[in-house]
Design a protein around this motif. Structure first.
Motif, PDB file in Angstrom:
ATOM      1  N   SER A  21      46.254  48.502  32.171  1.00 31.96           N
ATOM      2  CA  SER A  21      45.357  48.056  33.201  1.00 31.96           C
ATOM      3  C   SER A  21      44.615  46.748  32.716  1.00 31.96           C
ATOM      4  N   CYS A  22      44.475  45.720  33.928  1.00 29.63           N
ATOM      5  CA  CYS A  22      43.909  44.528  33.578  1.00 29.63           C
ATOM      6  C   CYS A  22      42.826  44.153  34.707  1.00 29.63           C
ATOM      7  N   ALA A  23      41.552  44.194  34.325  1.00 28.14           N
ATOM      8  CA  ALA A  23      40.314  44.113  34.981  1.00 28.14           C
ATOM      9  C   ALA A  23      40.096  42.558  35.163  1.00 28.14           C
ATOM     10  N   PHE A  24      40.196  42.027  36.713  1.00 29.38           N
ATOM     11  CA  PHE A  24      39.891  40.633  37.008  1.00 29.38           C
ATOM     12  C   PHE A  24      38.452  40.644  37.636  1.00 29.38           C
ATOM     13  N   SER A  25      37.700  39.424  36.533  1.00 33.64           N
ATOM     14  CA  SER A  25      36.479  39.259  37.222  1.00 33.64           C
ATOM     15  C   SER A  25      36.426  37.780  37.626  1.00 33.64           C
ATOM     16  N   SER A  27      36.209  35.126  41.447  1.00 31.55           N
ATOM     17  CA  SER A  27      36.571  35.196  42.882  1.00 31.55           C
ATOM     18  C   SER A  27      38.150  34.861  43.072  1.00 31.55           C
ATOM     19  N   ASP A  28      38.266  35.172  44.538  1.00 29.99           N
ATOM     20  CA  ASP A  28      39.588  34.885  44.924  1.00 29.99           C
ATOM     21  C   ASP A  28      40.803  35.647  44.311  1.00 29.99           C
ATOM     22  N   PHE A  29      40.587  36.774  44.212  1.00 28.63           N
ATOM     23  CA  PHE A  29      41.504  37.437  43.343  1.00 28.63           C
ATOM     24  C   PHE A  29      42.884  37.691  44.057  1.00 28.63           C
ATOM     25  N   SER A  70      51.566  46.707  39.821  1.00 27.57           N
ATOM     26  CA  SER A  70      50.802  46.871  41.083  1.00 27.57           C
ATOM     27  C   SER A  70      49.457  46.337  40.968  1.00 27.57           C
ATOM     28  N   ARG A  71      48.943  46.093  42.159  1.00 31.13           N
ATOM     29  CA  ARG A  71      47.621  45.428  42.309  1.00 31.13           C
ATOM     30  C   ARG A  71      46.621  45.906  43.345  1.00 31.13           C
ATOM     31  N   LYS A  75      39.713  46.724  43.701  1.00 28.25           N
ATOM     32  CA  LYS A  75      39.104  47.055  42.570  1.00 28.25           C
ATOM     33  C   LYS A  75      39.434  45.710  41.801  1.00 28.25           C
ATOM     34  N   LYS A  76      39.933  44.619  42.017  1.00 31.72           N
ATOM     35  CA  LYS A  76      40.390  43.667  41.513  1.00 31.72           C
ATOM     36  C   LYS A  76      41.117  43.979  40.153  1.00 31.72           C
ATOM     37  N   MET A  77      42.111  44.854  40.122  1.00 33.78           N
ATOM     38  CA  MET A  77      43.081  45.473  39.098  1.00 33.78           C
ATOM     39  C   MET A  77      44.196  45.186  39.316  1.00 33.78           C
TER      40      MET A  77
END
Length: 117
Positions: A21-25, A27-29, A70-71, A75-77
């Protein structure tokens, strides 16, 4: 500022499965192309899988049919589901985000995947 944090790396036996998993923090994901790269010892970093901002997927030949990217916008994941793992899949796996039509690019710190047994 965008930050990417990977998780899920582990030691797994050949033929097994693993989910990264990759968590994105930030904006604009939804505007980002998200990718997974990997780097094995003594080798160059290589692109494994990519999902574009319009959800087009692309895979390296070495993982096609075994890995799935997959995205989850809400969840911005970004997830890399890996199956039928082989010893040659052993590497540090990195999450990468590149904003569409810009030079903005970010990397995670990497997560170790070891296939042995």
């Amino acid at each position: 500022q965008v930050q990417l944090v990977e998780s899920g790396g582990d030691l797994v036996q050949p033929g097994g499965s693993l989910r990264l998993s990759c968590a994105f923090s930030g904006s604009d994901f939804s505007d980002y192309w998200m990718s997974w790269y990997r780097q094995a010892p003594g080798k160059q970093r290589e692109l494994v899988a990519l999902v574009t901002h319009i959800n087009t997927e692309n895979y390296s030949d070495s993982v096609k049919g075994r890995f799935r990217i997959s995205r989850d916008i809400a969840k911005k994941m970004v997830v890399l589901q890996m199956s039928t793992l082989k010893p040659e899949d052993t590497a540090v796996y990195y999450c990468n985000g590149r904003k569409f039509n810009t030079d903005s690019q970010y990397w995670g710190q990497g997560t170790q995947v070891t296939v042995a047994g």
